[in-house]
Design an enzyme around this catalytic site. Structure first.
Site, PDB file in Angstrom:
ATOM      1  N   ARG A  62       0.842  -1.212   0.000  1.00  0.00           N
ATOM      2  CA  ARG A  62       0.000   0.000   0.000  1.00  0.00           C
ATOM      3  C   ARG A  62       0.872   1.255   0.000  1.00  0.00           C
ATOM      4  O   ARG A  62       0.436   2.336  -0.398  1.00  0.00           O
ATOM      5  CB  ARG A  62      -0.974  -0.014   1.187  1.00  0.00           C
ATOM      6  N   ASP A 189      -9.163  14.722 -17.511  1.00  0.00           N
ATOM      7  CA  ASP A 189      -9.296  13.275 -17.628  1.00  0.00           C
ATOM      8  C   ASP A 189      -9.031  12.918 -19.090  1.00  0.00           C
ATOM      9  O   ASP A 189      -9.803  13.270 -19.982  1.00  0.00           O
ATOM     10  CB  ASP A 189     -10.717  12.872 -17.185  1.00  0.00           C
TER      11      ASP A 189
HETATM   12  C1  LIG Z   1     -13.722   9.145 -18.778  1.00  0.00           C
HETATM   13  C2  LIG Z   1     -13.721   8.259 -17.575  1.00  0.00           C
HETATM   14  N1  LIG Z   1     -13.129   8.690 -16.451  1.00  0.00           N
HETATM   15  C3  LIG Z   1     -13.105   7.936 -15.338  1.00  0.00           C
HETATM   16  C4  LIG Z   1     -13.698   6.699 -15.302  1.00  0.00           C
HETATM   17  C5  LIG Z   1     -13.649   5.901 -14.049  1.00  0.00           C
HETATM   18  O1  LIG Z   1     -12.680   4.918 -14.184  1.00  0.00           O
HETATM   19  P1  LIG Z   1     -12.714   3.520 -13.376  1.00  0.00           P
HETATM   20  O2  LIG Z   1     -13.931   2.786 -13.810  1.00  0.00           O
HETATM   21  O3  LIG Z   1     -11.424   2.863 -13.763  1.00  0.00           O
HETATM   22  O4  LIG Z   1     -12.750   3.874 -11.941  1.00  0.00           O
HETATM   23  C6  LIG Z   1     -14.309   6.189 -16.444  1.00  0.00           C
HETATM   24  C7  LIG Z   1     -14.952   4.877 -16.440  1.00  0.00           C
HETATM   25  O5  LIG Z   1     -15.692   4.510 -17.320  1.00  0.00           O
HETATM   26  C8  LIG Z   1     -14.335   7.000 -17.617  1.00  0.00           C
HETATM   27  O6  LIG Z   1     -14.912   6.594 -18.744  1.00  0.00           O
END
Ligand SMILES: Cc1ncc(COP(=O)(O)O)c(C=O)c1O
Length: 262
Positions: A62, A189
């Site tokens: 961890r 993201d």
């Molecule tokens: C654009 C985006 N960001 C974050 C996530 C979250 O990721 P995780 O499912 O790996 O937690 C997703 C999941 O579909 C996603 O499509």
């Protein structure tokens, strides 16, 4: 002394048989998956030194794991960042990235209205419960983003390079300029673009996040997340959340490093 060991009961011998040998003399050309949760040392003094950070080493997965760190380093290079930390999922990476922005009660987030649903939920419910308010804007309307940024003075802007699910493309350069003009940070993201198509830090974003579960993993067989920051100073917060909140990837998942990018 092998002779003494052989006198032990077979059940006792099998507890450690074949384990805890010296590392192999040859350097493996492919990084092994370190499936160990813990690490041993010759003495408690050495353990204390590693715990205190006076000596390099691993103690407990961890807190850090060679396979996981290799994945983080590969992503730091892929995203051209200063520091990176890997997590058990994209959501864990998003949570840690937001935490790294030092949000306190009363702070405002300005988020794209087209974010992945769970991300919006994270902002509104988890961060909302700590008194952090989320304002939404259509990030394809940059005048609207600028107007809301100037009105609400958010601490962080949150966008997706290519939104999930509507595939709206973000003008990262302009969003970064809007954020920095008011002293805010921009989290992007980059899950849907991947660093192969776009490297948001090169366009002014401060922290880039991935659900490694998607293109980075590539085979729908592992969950993972990654946060890469342009600021080395974010390392303490990103790693601190990994250690204390505990959304740490298991090492086979971090072998995403090998599986991904193909
Ligand atoms: C654009 C985006 N960001 C974050 C996530 C979250 O990721 P995780 O499912 O790996 O937690 C997703 C999941 O579909 C996603 O499509």
């Amino acid at each position: 002394m092998a002779g003494d060991k052989n006198n032990l009961d077979i059940t006792t011998q099998l507890v450690h048989a074949g384990e805890r040998t010296d590392p192999p003399a040859g350097q493996p050309t492919s990084l092994p998956i370190y499936a160990s949760a813990t690490y041993t040392y010759e003495s408690m003094t050495e353990i204390d030194q590693v715990f205190a950070g006076d000596k390099a080493g691993y103690i407990y997965t961890r807190y850090g794991n060679p396979t996981v760190n290799a994945f983080a380093e590969a992503m730091r290079v892929a995203e051209d960042g200063a520091t990176a930390c890997a997590y058990s999922s994209g959501m864990a990476a998003l949570h840690a990235s937001l935490f790294a922005c030092e949000l306190s009660p009363g702070a405002v987030l300005l988020a794209s209205q087209d974010l992945y649903g769970a991300t919006t939920n994270l902002l509104q419910t988890i961060f909302g419960s700590f008194g952090i308010k989320t304002i939404m804007a259509d990030f394809s309307d940059l005048d609207a983003v600028r107007a809301k940024a100037n009105e609400f003075k958010p601490r962080v802007l949150v966008a997706e390079t290519i939104s999930n699910p509507l595939l709206k493309v973000c003008d990262i350069d302009t969003c970064a300029e809007i954020a920095h003009a008011i002293g805010a940070r921009l989290i992007v993201d980059n899950t849907f673009a991947s660093p192969y198509l776009c490297r948001p830090l090169q366009h002014g974003a401060d922290i880039v996040v991935h659900s490694a579960t998607k293109f980075l993993g590539g085979h729908a067989d592992a969950m993972g997340g990654i946060a890469v920051s342009s600021e080395q100073a974010d390392s303490a917060a990103l790693i601190g959340v990994m250690k204390l909140v505990g959304g740490v990837p298991n090492s086979p998942s971090a072998a995403i490093r090998r599986a991904g990018f193909d």
